[in-house]
Design an enzyme around this catalytic site. Structure first.
Site, PDB file in Angstrom:
ATOM      1  N   HIS A  13       0.861  -1.210   0.000  1.00  0.00           N
ATOM      2  CA  HIS A  13       0.000   0.000   0.000  1.00  0.00           C
ATOM      3  C   HIS A  13       0.886   1.244   0.000  1.00  0.00           C
ATOM      4  CE1 HIS A  13      -3.680   2.302   1.653  1.00  0.00           C
ATOM      5  NE2 HIS A  13      -2.736   3.195   1.399  1.00  0.00           N
ATOM      6  N   HIS A  15       1.451   5.471  -2.049  1.00  0.00           N
ATOM      7  CA  HIS A  15       1.014   6.537  -2.969  1.00  0.00           C
ATOM      8  C   HIS A  15       2.244   7.071  -3.697  1.00  0.00           C
ATOM      9  CE1 HIS A  15      -2.934   6.805  -0.904  1.00  0.00           C
ATOM     10  NE2 HIS A  15      -2.217   6.320   0.088  1.00  0.00           N
ATOM     11  N   LYS A  98      -9.735  -0.086  -4.876  1.00  0.00           N
ATOM     12  CA  LYS A  98      -9.678   0.640  -3.592  1.00  0.00           C
ATOM     13  C   LYS A  98     -10.985   1.350  -3.337  1.00  0.00           C
ATOM     14  CE  LYS A  98      -7.798   2.404   0.087  1.00  0.00           C
ATOM     15  NZ  LYS A  98      -6.707   3.348   0.202  1.00  0.00           N
ATOM     16  N   HIS A 135     -10.369   1.636   2.722  1.00  0.00           N
ATOM     17  CA  HIS A 135     -10.052   2.675   3.715  1.00  0.00           C
ATOM     18  C   HIS A 135     -11.206   2.633   4.716  1.00  0.00           C
ATOM     19  CE1 HIS A 135      -8.220   6.596   5.036  1.00  0.00           C
ATOM     20  NE2 HIS A 135      -9.344   6.534   5.721  1.00  0.00           N
ATOM     21  N   HIS A 173      -4.194  -0.091   6.319  1.00  0.00           N
ATOM     22  CA  HIS A 173      -3.580   0.738   7.376  1.00  0.00           C
ATOM     23  C   HIS A 173      -4.396   0.768   8.664  1.00  0.00           C
ATOM     24  CE1 HIS A 173      -6.333   3.493   5.452  1.00  0.00           C
ATOM     25  NE2 HIS A 173      -5.516   3.813   4.482  1.00  0.00           N
ATOM     26  N   ASP A 246       1.902   2.899   3.329  1.00  0.00           N
ATOM     27  CA  ASP A 246       1.074   4.093   3.124  1.00  0.00           C
ATOM     28  C   ASP A 246       1.950   5.326   2.917  1.00  0.00           C
ATOM     29  OD1 ASP A 246      -1.266   5.399   2.612  1.00  0.00           O
ATOM     30  OD2 ASP A 246      -1.850   5.633   4.703  1.00  0.00           O
TER      31      ASP A 246
HETATM   32  O1  DOR Z   1      -2.624   9.891   5.454  1.00  0.00           O
HETATM   33  C1  DOR Z   1      -3.086   9.539   4.387  1.00  0.00           C
HETATM   34  N1  DOR Z   1      -2.609  10.026   3.215  1.00  0.00           N
HETATM   35  N2  DOR Z   1      -4.095   8.667   4.378  1.00  0.00           N
HETATM   36  C2  DOR Z   1      -4.743   8.363   3.257  1.00  0.00           C
HETATM   37  O2  DOR Z   1      -5.673   7.597   3.332  1.00  0.00           O
HETATM   38  C3  DOR Z   1      -4.389   8.999   1.972  1.00  0.00           C
HETATM   39  C4  DOR Z   1      -3.009   9.464   1.974  1.00  0.00           C
HETATM   40  C5  DOR Z   1      -2.673  10.407   0.829  1.00  0.00           C
HETATM   41  O3  DOR Z   1      -3.063  10.134  -0.304  1.00  0.00           O
HETATM   42  O4  DOR Z   1      -2.014  11.420   1.076  1.00  0.00           O
HETATM   43 ZN    ZN Z   2      -3.009   5.216   1.597  1.00  0.00          ZN
END
Ligand code: DOR
Ligand code: ZN
Length: 343
Positions: A13, A15, A98, A135, A173, A246
């Site tokens: 997981h 980004h 997701k 989520h 998470h 995450d």
């Molecule tokens: O802290 C987070 N940042 N939680 C999330 O669910 C998304 C993520 C983000 O995309 O910045």
């Molecule tokens: Zn995330």
């Protein structure tokens, strides 16, 4: 033990964001992870197979020379996602979808408003062997932010898992004892990812002595009893819990703002910090399962064959990283010592 060699891990997981940012985020992850599940919350979100495939190409183009790193693509569920979208995703090799409740977190505005009407899509995911990544927080404003994960379990998670018994679900998470207990007692086909920040920190690390925006993420850090429960489940070696950083970069000025955004950019230190946690727990023998085995097994993918070695050696996380566009970003654990180093 001063050195540990494990099967090369995967990050289930994270980004990466898009465009120039990929030149920072993809090498940071590819340095130690063989695969990563890439979240689809771009602006606009990755809602279709076609968008996922073009995003995949941009990620591959940002890999360091000679890297075998493989992104695992996901699509973003909305109120408009159709059964055909799921079939198309399957044909494109998308492995997971997701589900963000609308408004739950960063770039989730196009997420799901009515979970009830999404059941045909959940059925289609199960029929096509696509995992549902959740989520798990309610978005009702009257619910206390520290209770939103527990509420999601009671209002939705129990139902989803029961009503679609052949669906593989990852509770992403997790941050609470309730979530850990739910996953432990759930049927087969239900698992969870755990981030380094939720193992290392609790809400005092965000709020005691001043607000620390770089420790702000969603779901938000909880009280220490929950942190202890998460540490206990990873120490137990249960295969239902695996690594998902995450890692979620945001420019420094977006975090240090009167309305700072959620996310910790941990890619440069996550594996080392997980190792530190397992070491603190006297459970280094459980690190490989969590980091390199349980996730692959749950996704039904082959385990990696290469290895990585970590050594007990202290180093300091830099206070800033300069992005390709010249903007600074403050990495997770900036200025702090990490006890393990990738060899
Ligand atoms: O802290 C987070 N940042 N939680 C999330 O669910 C998304 C993520 C983000 O995309 O910045
Ligand atoms: Zn995330």
């Amino acid at each position: 033990m001063n050195e540990i060699t494990i099967i090369k891990p995967d990050d289930w997981h994270l980004h990466f964001r898009d465009q120039d940012m990929l030149l920072e985020t993809v090498p940071a992850t590819a340095r130690c992870f063989e695969r990563a599940v890439v979240m689809p919350n771009l602006v606009p979100p990755v809602t279709t197979a076609e968008l996922a495939l073009s995003y995949k190409e941009r990620i591959l183009a940002a890999r360091p020379e000679g890297s075998s790193f493989t992104p695992i693509m996901t699509i973003y569920l909305t109120d408009k996602t159709s059964v055909q979208d799921i079939k198309d995703a399957k044909n494109a090799g998308v492995l997971a979808a997701k589900m963000y409740p609308a408004g739950a977190t960063t770039n989730s505005d196009s997420g799901v408003n009515s979970l009830e009407s999404l059941y045909p899509v959940f059925e289609a995911l199960a029929d096509n062997d696509i995992l549902l990544l959740i989520h798990g927080e309610v978005t009702q404003k009257h619910i206390d932010i520290f209770d939103r994960e527990k509420e999601f379990i009671d209002q939705h998670m129990v139902k989803i898992v029961e009503r679609v018994p052949h669906l593989k679900v990852v509770f992403e998470h997790i941050t609470t004892k309730e979530a850990a207990d739910f996953v432990l007692s759930a049927r087969d086909g239900v698992a969870a990812t755990i981030t380094p920040q939720h193992l290392l920190l609790n809400r005092n690390d965000m709020l005691d002595g001043g607000v620390r925006p770089h420790n702000y993420c969603l779901p938000v850090l909880k009280r220490s009893t929950h942190q202890e429960a998460l540490r206990a489940v990873v120490k137990s070696g249960s295969p239902k819990f695996f690594l998902g950083t995450d890692s979620a970069p945001h420019a420094k000025h977006r975090k240090e703002s009167d309305c700072g955004c959620a996310g910790c950019y941990s890619a440069w230190s996550a594996l080392e910090l997980y190792t530190q946690v397992f070491d603190e727990l006297d459970a280094l023998d459980k690190l490989e399962g969590f980091a390199s085995i349980y996730g692959a097994d749950f996704y039904g993918l082959p385990r990696n064959t290469e290895t990585v070695t970590l050594v007990r050696e202290s180093w300091e996380v830099p206070s800033n990283i300069i992005l390709p566009n010249g903007e600074p970003i403050v990495p997770f654990f900036a200025g702090k010592q990490v006890a393990w180093k990738l060899k």
